[in-house]
Design an enzyme around this catalytic site. Structure first.
Site, PDB file in Angstrom:
ATOM      1  N   PHE A   1       0.858  -1.190   0.000  1.00 12.98           N
ATOM      2  CA  PHE A   1       0.000   0.000   0.000  1.00 12.98           C
ATOM      3  C   PHE A   1       0.889   1.233   0.000  1.00 12.98           C
ATOM      4  CE2 PHE A   1      -2.425   3.456   1.895  1.00 12.98           C
ATOM      5  CZ  PHE A   1      -3.567   3.428   1.119  1.00 12.98           C
TER       6      PHE A   1
ATOM      7  N   ASP B   1       9.297   2.494   1.494  1.00 13.75           N
ATOM      8  CA  ASP B   1       8.164   3.271   1.980  1.00 13.75           C
ATOM      9  C   ASP B   1       8.029   2.991   3.475  1.00 13.75           C
ATOM     10  OD1 ASP B   1       5.755   4.306   2.761  1.00 13.75           O
ATOM     11  OD2 ASP B   1       4.642   3.622   0.998  1.00 13.75           O
TER      12      ASP B   1
ATOM     13  N   LYS C   1       2.666   9.763   8.121  1.00 14.21           N
ATOM     14  CA  LYS C   1       1.991   9.283   9.339  1.00 14.21           C
ATOM     15  C   LYS C   1       2.599   9.810  10.657  1.00 14.21           C
ATOM     16  CE  LYS C   1      -0.802   5.586   7.634  1.00 14.21           C
ATOM     17  NZ  LYS C   1      -0.509   5.024   6.322  1.00 14.21           N
TER      18      LYS C   1
HETATM   19  C1  PLP Z   1      -0.770   5.304   4.894  1.00 12.95           C
HETATM   20  C2  PLP Z   1       0.270   4.907   3.935  1.00 12.95           C
HETATM   21  C3  PLP Z   1       0.474   5.615   2.745  1.00 12.95           C
HETATM   22  C4  PLP Z   1      -0.426   6.748   2.311  1.00 12.95           C
HETATM   23  O1  PLP Z   1      -0.383   7.832   3.170  1.00 12.95           O
HETATM   24  P1  PLP Z   1      -1.496   8.991   3.053  1.00 12.95           P
HETATM   25  O2  PLP Z   1      -1.007  10.024   4.020  1.00 12.95           O
HETATM   26  O3  PLP Z   1      -2.802   8.379   3.439  1.00 12.95           O
HETATM   27  O4  PLP Z   1      -1.482   9.459   1.659  1.00 12.95           O
HETATM   28  C5  PLP Z   1       1.517   5.219   1.928  1.00 12.95           C
HETATM   29  N1  PLP Z   1       2.318   4.188   2.246  1.00 12.95           N
HETATM   30  C6  PLP Z   1       2.151   3.491   3.388  1.00 12.95           C
HETATM   31  C7  PLP Z   1       3.078   2.370   3.702  1.00 12.95           C
HETATM   32  C8  PLP Z   1       1.109   3.807   4.253  1.00 12.95           C
HETATM   33  O5  PLP Z   1       0.922   3.085   5.363  1.00 12.95           O
END
Ligand code: PLP
Length: 397
Positions: free
Chosen positions: A136, A220, A249
């Site tokens: 994700f 990420d 986050k």
């Molecule tokens: C939450 C998340 C995103 C997206 O972040 P947003 O602030 O909602 O755009 C991208 N990568 C990872 C691993 C995430 O957990």
């Protein structure tokens, strides 16, 4: 207005993209939150791995209040002391060389993809980006192109130049990398995909493969970074350094801020005008982020997350022995997933009734991503409630 009034009003005006619970939260302190009916909860979701230092940490609150009264926003045409200090901190804790500040996770991933492609094109290569199944990376068009197919349905045409391979499978990745490939992107611990850590040798192998093929490696760490797994970044468990890393986050202690970082090799391909942002890293968000990072360092929250995480894992292992509904526990630090035999939604609902906020991801994984400073006493309450709920469902089944 009470929970129900707010829930009804929300439904009238908000786009129906979220299937919200009929609960409105109005106050938070540490790992405790209160809803509009005055009910208290223990928060083990922390705004989806955002409130890493707990709700309304005094140091973060006062940094925001002070900065709000001084200067909230100035364009990126000018230098800001908060951005200067935050960039220096991020470089120091990450071991990477350059920082770009954004407003969210998806936006950071977009930036990471852009600079990876810029680098590749400058070196005569194509722009293909390989991501992992069950990954994700966000909900923008390019980030849904990297992610699970379910998020792409109905939004075509989906941007091209992306390919996917199974996670933790080095051979599949090796076969997918071709002369067109600019970068590989992965989460060292997959979050939304069900709290799945990379295998140690896998990440080392990916790094080696990328080096051999001249492909950039993007981590990420939007969910698994900022102390979440008991180290500043999940990569630190594996001893592997990416070329580019994304954050968001937990970075702002609740204030929206994201970042992507890179090494000097990638940075050298970036020129004036290649990327930009209006809000990214503004003084208010940067001040919140500095206070958050300093709090984690000063209060030893990485170490605490490791200890608390180990303790919680042991407690859950005991529960697994007693309850067939629980299959296994996995994760690092305070990024834990309990694998259930059945879908997690009913359990999440029952926990909420009992005053515990958690969530289920990937269907049957109960995800626990509390604040790094959650107390054992608070987690003990969760353990007892979970035990009770499982006993009760067994007797009614
Ligand atoms: C939450 C998340 C995103 C997206 O972040 P947003 O602030 O909602 O755009 C991208 N990568 C990872 C691993 C995430 O957990």
């Amino acid at each position: 207005m009470n929970n129900q009034d707010l829930y009804t009003k929300d439904k009238e005006n908000y786009l129906p993209t979220f299937n919200r619970f009929p609960i409105a939260f109005i106050k938070g302190k540490g790992s405790r939150i209160w809803d509009a009916d005055g009910k208290e909860y223990i928060d083990l979701l922390a705004g989806i791995a955002v409130n890493n230092v707990g709700h309304c940490h005094p140091k973060v609150v006062s940094a925001i209040q002070k900065q709000a009264a001084e200067l909230m926003h100035i364009s990126n045409f000018f230098v800001s002391p908060q951005q200067v200090a935050l960039s220096e901190l991020l470089v120091k804790i990450s071991g990477l060389d350059r920082v770009f500040l954004s407003n969210s996770g998806a936006e950071s991933v977009e930036g990471a993809i852009k600079i990876a492609r810029r680098y590749a094109h400058k070196h005569g290569k194509g722009g293909k980006v390989i991501s992992m199944e069950s990954s994700f990376h966000g909900r923008t068009l390019a980030t849904i192109a990297t992610g699970q197919k379910k998020y792409q349905e109905g939004f075509g045409p989906i941007p091209t130049g992306f390919a996917q391979v199974p996670f933790n499978n080095l051979k599949a990745l090796e076969e997918a990398i071709d002369d067109d490939t600019a970068a590989v992107i992965l989460e060292p611990v997959q979050g939304e995909g069900g709290v799945i850590p990379a295998q140690k040798n896998y990440l080392k192998g990916v790094r080696k493969l990328c080096d051999e093929k001249g492909v950039l490696l993007i981590f990420d760490e939007i969910q698994c970074g900022i102390g979440r797994t008991g180290k500043w970044f999940a990569k630190d468990h594996f001893g592997v350094q990416p070329d580019i890393m994304t954050l968001a986050k937990g970075l702002g202690g609740g204030v929206p801020i994201g970042a992507f970082l890179c090494n000097e090799k990638v940075a050298s391909a970036i020129e004036f005008g290649d990327h930009g942002t209006t809000f990214g890293g503004n003084p208010l968000a940067a001040a919140a982020s500095i206070a958050t990072i300093e709090t984690i360092a000063e209060e030893g929250l990485c170490k605490q997350a490791t200890e608390t995480g180990e303790w919680l894992k042991d407690k859950i292992k005991e529960l697994i022995k007693d309850h067939k509904e629980l299959e296994s526990i996995r994760g690092l630090g305070l990024m834990l997933g309990i694998k259930l035999k059945s879908p997690g939604a009913p359990l999440v609902k029952r926990l909420l009734e009992e005053g515990i906020v958690a969530n289920a991801t990937a269907g049957n994984i109960l995800r626990l991503v509390p604040a790094l400073n959650v107390s054992k006493a608070e987690l003990q309450i969760f353990i007892e409630k979970l035990d009770e709920i499982l006993v009760e469902t067994k007797t009614t089944a």
